[in-house]
Design a protein around this motif. Structure first.
Motif, PDB file in Angstrom:
ATOM      1  N   VAL A 158       0.856  -1.187   0.000  1.00  0.00           N
ATOM      2  CA  VAL A 158       0.000   0.000   0.000  1.00  0.00           C
ATOM      3  C   VAL A 158       0.888   1.231   0.000  1.00  0.00           C
ATOM      4  N   GLN A 159       0.752   2.055  -1.027  1.00  0.00           N
ATOM      5  CA  GLN A 159       1.547   3.273  -1.135  1.00  0.00           C
ATOM      6  C   GLN A 159       0.842   4.413  -0.401  1.00  0.00           C
ATOM      7  N   ILE A 160       1.616   5.170   0.375  1.00  0.00           N
ATOM      8  CA  ILE A 160       1.062   6.297   1.128  1.00  0.00           C
ATOM      9  C   ILE A 160       1.873   7.543   0.820  1.00  0.00           C
ATOM     10  N   ASP A 161       1.185   8.668   0.821  1.00  0.00           N
ATOM     11  CA  ASP A 161       1.854   9.940   0.530  1.00  0.00           C
ATOM     12  C   ASP A 161       0.945  11.079   0.956  1.00  0.00           C
TER      13      ASP A 161
ATOM     14  N   THR B 271      -4.187  -2.982  -7.313  1.00  0.00           N
ATOM     15  CA  THR B 271      -5.446  -2.629  -7.974  1.00  0.00           C
ATOM     16  C   THR B 271      -5.543  -1.159  -8.361  1.00  0.00           C
ATOM     17  N   GLY B 272      -4.701  -0.311  -7.795  1.00  0.00           N
ATOM     18  CA  GLY B 272      -4.797   1.122  -8.057  1.00  0.00           C
ATOM     19  C   GLY B 272      -6.015   1.763  -7.419  1.00  0.00           C
ATOM     20  N   LYS B 273      -6.621   1.103  -6.433  1.00  0.00           N
ATOM     21  CA  LYS B 273      -7.811   1.634  -5.774  1.00  0.00           C
ATOM     22  C   LYS B 273      -7.427   2.477  -4.563  1.00  0.00           C
ATOM     23  N   LEU B 274      -8.148   3.569  -4.377  1.00  0.00           N
ATOM     24  CA  LEU B 274      -7.965   4.384  -3.178  1.00  0.00           C
ATOM     25  C   LEU B 274      -8.592   3.652  -1.992  1.00  0.00           C
ATOM     26  N   LEU B 275      -7.794   3.465  -0.939  1.00  0.00           N
ATOM     27  CA  LEU B 275      -8.283   2.762   0.240  1.00  0.00           C
ATOM     28  C   LEU B 275      -8.613   3.707   1.392  1.00  0.00           C
ATOM     29  N   HIS B 276      -7.977   4.887   1.416  1.00  0.00           N
ATOM     30  CA  HIS B 276      -8.293   5.844   2.475  1.00  0.00           C
ATOM     31  C   HIS B 276      -7.805   7.222   2.058  1.00  0.00           C
ATOM     32  N   LEU B 277      -8.596   8.245   2.360  1.00  0.00           N
ATOM     33  CA  LEU B 277      -8.224   9.642   2.149  1.00  0.00           C
ATOM     34  C   LEU B 277      -8.530  10.408   3.430  1.00  0.00           C
ATOM     35  N   ARG B 278      -7.616  11.298   3.794  1.00  0.00           N
ATOM     36  CA  ARG B 278      -7.847  12.143   4.975  1.00  0.00           C
ATOM     37  C   ARG B 278      -7.243  13.519   4.734  1.00  0.00           C
ATOM     38  N   PHE B 279      -8.048  14.544   4.857  1.00  0.00           N
ATOM     39  CA  PHE B 279      -7.571  15.922   4.785  1.00  0.00           C
ATOM     40  C   PHE B 279      -7.056  16.326   6.165  1.00  0.00           C
ATOM     41  N   ALA B 280      -5.936  17.042   6.196  1.00  0.00           N
ATOM     42  CA  ALA B 280      -5.332  17.491   7.445  1.00  0.00           C
ATOM     43  C   ALA B 280      -4.667  18.836   7.218  1.00  0.00           C
TER      44      ALA B 280
ATOM     45  N   SER C 268       6.422   4.385   1.194  1.00  0.00           N
ATOM     46  CA  SER C 268       6.350   5.829   1.389  1.00  0.00           C
ATOM     47  C   SER C 268       7.612   6.499   0.877  1.00  0.00           C
ATOM     48  N   ASP C 269       7.648   7.828   0.984  1.00  0.00           N
ATOM     49  CA  ASP C 269       8.871   8.564   0.686  1.00  0.00           C
ATOM     50  C   ASP C 269       9.722   8.653   1.951  1.00  0.00           C
TER      51      ASP C 269
ATOM     52  N   ALA D  56       9.755   6.127  -8.006  1.00  0.00           N
ATOM     53  CA  ALA D  56       9.676   4.739  -7.540  1.00  0.00           C
ATOM     54  C   ALA D  56       8.286   4.416  -7.014  1.00  0.00           C
ATOM     55  N   LYS D  57       7.605   5.379  -6.414  1.00  0.00           N
ATOM     56  CA  LYS D  57       6.237   5.169  -5.936  1.00  0.00           C
ATOM     57  C   LYS D  57       5.271   5.941  -6.843  1.00  0.00           C
ATOM     58  N   GLY D  58       5.412   5.684  -8.127  1.00  0.00           N
ATOM     59  CA  GLY D  58       4.647   6.421  -9.127  1.00  0.00           C
ATOM     60  C   GLY D  58       3.154   6.210  -9.049  1.00  0.00           C
ATOM     61  N   ARG D  59       2.704   5.082  -8.435  1.00  0.00           N
ATOM     62  CA  ARG D  59       1.275   4.823  -8.357  1.00  0.00           C
ATOM     63  C   ARG D  59       0.570   5.920  -7.573  1.00  0.00           C
ATOM     64  N   VAL D  60       1.105   6.258  -6.408  1.00  0.00           N
ATOM     65  CA  VAL D  60       0.462   7.264  -5.583  1.00  0.00           C
ATOM     66  C   VAL D  60       0.744   8.666  -6.116  1.00  0.00           C
ATOM     67  N   GLU D  61       1.904   8.868  -6.736  1.00  0.00           N
ATOM     68  CA  GLU D  61       2.203  10.181  -7.318  1.00  0.00           C
ATOM     69  C   GLU D  61       1.263  10.482  -8.480  1.00  0.00           C
ATOM     70  N   ARG D  62       0.988   9.471  -9.299  1.00  0.00           N
ATOM     71  CA  ARG D  62       0.061   9.673 -10.410  1.00  0.00           C
ATOM     72  C   ARG D  62      -1.352   9.871  -9.886  1.00  0.00           C
ATOM     73  N   ALA D  63      -1.695   9.164  -8.826  1.00  0.00           N
ATOM     74  CA  ALA D  63      -3.020   9.352  -8.227  1.00  0.00           C
ATOM     75  C   ALA D  63      -3.172  10.767  -7.689  1.00  0.00           C
TER      76      ALA D  63
END
Length: 442
Positions: free
Chosen positions: A112-115, A139-148, A175-176, A217-224
Motif C-alpha cells: 500500500v503506497q502512502i503519501d 489494484t490502483g484503488k484508493l483505500l483511504h483519504l484524509r484531509f489534514a 512511502s517517501d 519509484a512510488k509512481g502509483r500514488v504520485e500519479r493518483a
C-alpha cells in the motif's frame, strides 16, 4: 479487383469520361455530415465549458455535461471542439515524458503506497492543506483519504488507524523519506531505537514500511495525486465544500466513484490483509510514546508539566524505574507500565515572571483583585518543541487550545499558546489607574 459492383464501375467510368479524374472524387467531400451537430449546439456546449469546466479534460467535461446539464456529446467530438477553441491542448503538442514501467504487485493488500499531497484543495475558498492518500499497488484503488492541516505524525497515526480498522494489516506500506517515516539516527544494535513514532507504531503491529528513493519509484500514488488535484478539486468546487471536516465527510463517496472508474482487478484474487493478533492493541500502538524515569517521589516530567502518580501499591514499587507516557492523537495522555495504566494528577511548573508592583501593604485589596483578573487570562505557554496538537485537551487545565474549525492548528502559529493579557493596553491602563488610586489614597 476493386471490390465494387459492376454497376458502380459503369457509373465511375461515365463520370471519368465526363469530368476526367475529378469525376472520381466523392461528391460528399467537403460537405458537412448529415449527423453533424448544429453551430448553435456547438456554441452552447463551448459556452458551458468556458463557464464551468474551463480546466476540465474532455473526458471529465463530457461526464459533467451529461450529469449536470443533460447534454450528451461524444468525448472525441468535444475534444476536437475544445482544441479548435483553444481550450484543450492535444497530447501530441505536449512535452513527452519518459517513465520506466514497474509491474503491479499480484495481490490486494500486499503493498500500500502512502503519501501526503500539499495543495490548494479548496482553491480560494479555504486554506491550503494536505491530503493523506492510501492507494493499493495491485489494484490502483484508493483505500483511504484524509484531509489534514499539515503532514505530521499525529495525522498519519489517526489516518492509519482508520485504515487498519477498515481493511486490516497490509504486508507493507511504501512511502517517501519524509521525517514522519524515516529517521537519520538509526542504531545498528537496537532496531527499534532508530524508528520514528510512526515506524514504531507499525513495528508493534508487525507491519513493515519501505521508503522509496525517488518519487518515480512510488509512481502509483504520485500519479493518483495528479488525478486527485484535477478531479477532486473540481468535485469539491461543484459541491461548495470549503472545510476540512466537510471534505473528510465527502471522501468516501469520491473514493467509491474513483475506484469504479479507475480500479483494476488484481492478478491474484487473494487478499493479503491480516487480522490483528490477540496481543496487538491498535489504540495503544497508534500514539506517541516517550519513556520517562519515575522519581522516588513518584513524579515525572513531560512537556514541562510535572505528573504526580497516585501512591498506589503498584506505583510505589515503580519508584526509580521507567514508565511510558502515551500521548494519543485525540489529546488523551496515559502513563503506563507493562500495559497497566497508572492514575496521576498534574502540577504545572510554568509560572509567568513579571516585575512586581510597589504597593503599600494596607492597600492590597484593589491590587489583588487586579492581579487575580490578570492571572485568569495569563498565558501558560507549553514547550514549542513538544508534541502539541491544536484542539487537544491540556494536560494541566483540562481545556482545549485555540483551534481552527477542523480542530487543527493553522500553519505558522505557535502550538499550545493562549491569549496573553500581560501587554494588553486595557490591562495596562487599568493597572495604572489602580496604582493612581492607591497613591491618591496614601
Amino acid at each position: 479487383m476493386l471490390g465494387l459492383s459492376r454497376s458502380q464501375v459503369h457509373r465511375l467510368l461515365q463520370a471519368y469520361d465526363l469530368a476526367g479524374a475529378d469525376g472520381l472524387v466523392s461528391k460528399k467531400r467537403g460537405r458537412a455530415s448529415n449527423r453533424r451537430h448544429s453551430e448553435d449546439f456547438r456554441n452552447l456546449v463551448l459556452d458551458l465549458v468556458r463557464e464551468h469546466y474551463v480546466d476540465f479534460g474532455p473526458t471529465l467535461a463530457t461526464e459533467k455535461l451529461l450529469e449536470r446539464h443533460r447534454i450528451a456529446v461524444s468525448k472525441e467530438t468535444l475534444r476536437q471542439w475544445m482544441m479548435e477553441a483553444g481550450i484543450w491542448v492535444s497530447r501530441r503538442e505536449r512535452k513527452k515524458r519518459v517513465f520506466q514501467p514497474r509491474g503491479r504487485r499480484d495481490c490486494f493488500g500486499e503493498l500500500v503506497q502512502i503519501d501526503g499531497s500539499h495543495h490548494w484543495w479548496f482553491e480560494n475558498r479555504g486554506p491550503k492543506c494536505a491530503l493523506l492518500v492510501y492507494i493499493d499497488d495491485a489494484t490502483g484503488k484508493l483505500l483511504h483519504l484524509r484531509f489534514a492541516g499539515s503532514e505530521n505524525t499525529f495525522d498519519y497515526l489517526h489516518a492509519t488507524k482508520a485504515y487498519l480498522q477498515q481493511w486490516g494489516k497490509p504486508i507493507a506500506f511504501y512511502s517517501d523519506k519524509h521525517g514522519v517515516f524515516r529517521t537519520t539516527h538509526a542504531s545498528q544494535q537496537d532496531r527499534t531505537s532508530g524508528l520514528t513514532q510512526f515506524g514504531r507504531a507499525l513495528y508493534e503491529l508487525n507491519i513493515d514500511i519501505i521508503c522509496a528513493n525517488s518519487p518515480q519509484a512510488k509512481g502509483r500514488v504520485e500519479r493518483a495525486n495528479q488525478t486527485l488535484q484535477d478531479r477532486l478539486v473540481k468535485e469539491l468546487r461543484l459541491r461548495g465544500i470549503d472545510t476540512i471536516a466537510a471534505a473528510n465527510a465527502y471522501a468516501s463517496e469520491f473514493m467509491a466513484d474513483f475506484n469504479r472508474r479507475f480500479g483494476k482487478e488484481p492478478r491474484n484474487p487473494k487478499d493479503m490483509h491480516r487480522s490483528f493478533a490477540a496481543h496487538e492493541n491498535l489504540d495503544r500502538a497508534m500514539c506517541r510514546k516517550e519513556v520517562r524515569k519515575l522519581s522516588q517521589a513518584l513524579t515525572l516530567r513531560y512537556d514541562k508539566v510535572l505528573f504526580i502518580l497516585d501512591p498506589t501499591d503498584l506505583a510505589k514499587t515503580l519508584a526509580g524505574n521507567k514508565v511510558v507516557v502515551c500521548d494519543y492523537p485525540d489529546g488523551r495522555l496515559e502513563i503506563t507500565h507493562e500495559g497497566t495504566s497508572l492514575p496521576y494528577k498534574t502540577f504545572d511548573t510554568l509560572r509567568s515572571v513579571h516585575r512586581s508592583e510597589v504597593v503599600e501593604n494596607k492597600r492590597l485589596d484593589d491590587m489583588l483583585a487586579l492581579v487575580a483578573e490578570m492571572q485568569a487570562g495569563r498565558e501558560q505557554q507549553r514547550s514549542q518543541s513538544g508534541p502539541r496538537r491544536t484542539g487537544q485537551t491540556d494536560h494541566m487545565f483540562g481545556i482545549r487550545d485555540g483551534s481552527t474549525a477542523n480542530g487543527y492548528q493553522k500553519r505558522g502559529t505557535k502550538p499550545g499558546r493562549r491569549t496573553d493579557f500581560t501587554n494588553d493596553p486595557v490591562v495596562i491602563a487599568r493597572r495604572q489607574q489602580a496604582l493612581a488610586q492607591l497613591k491618591a489614597a496614601e
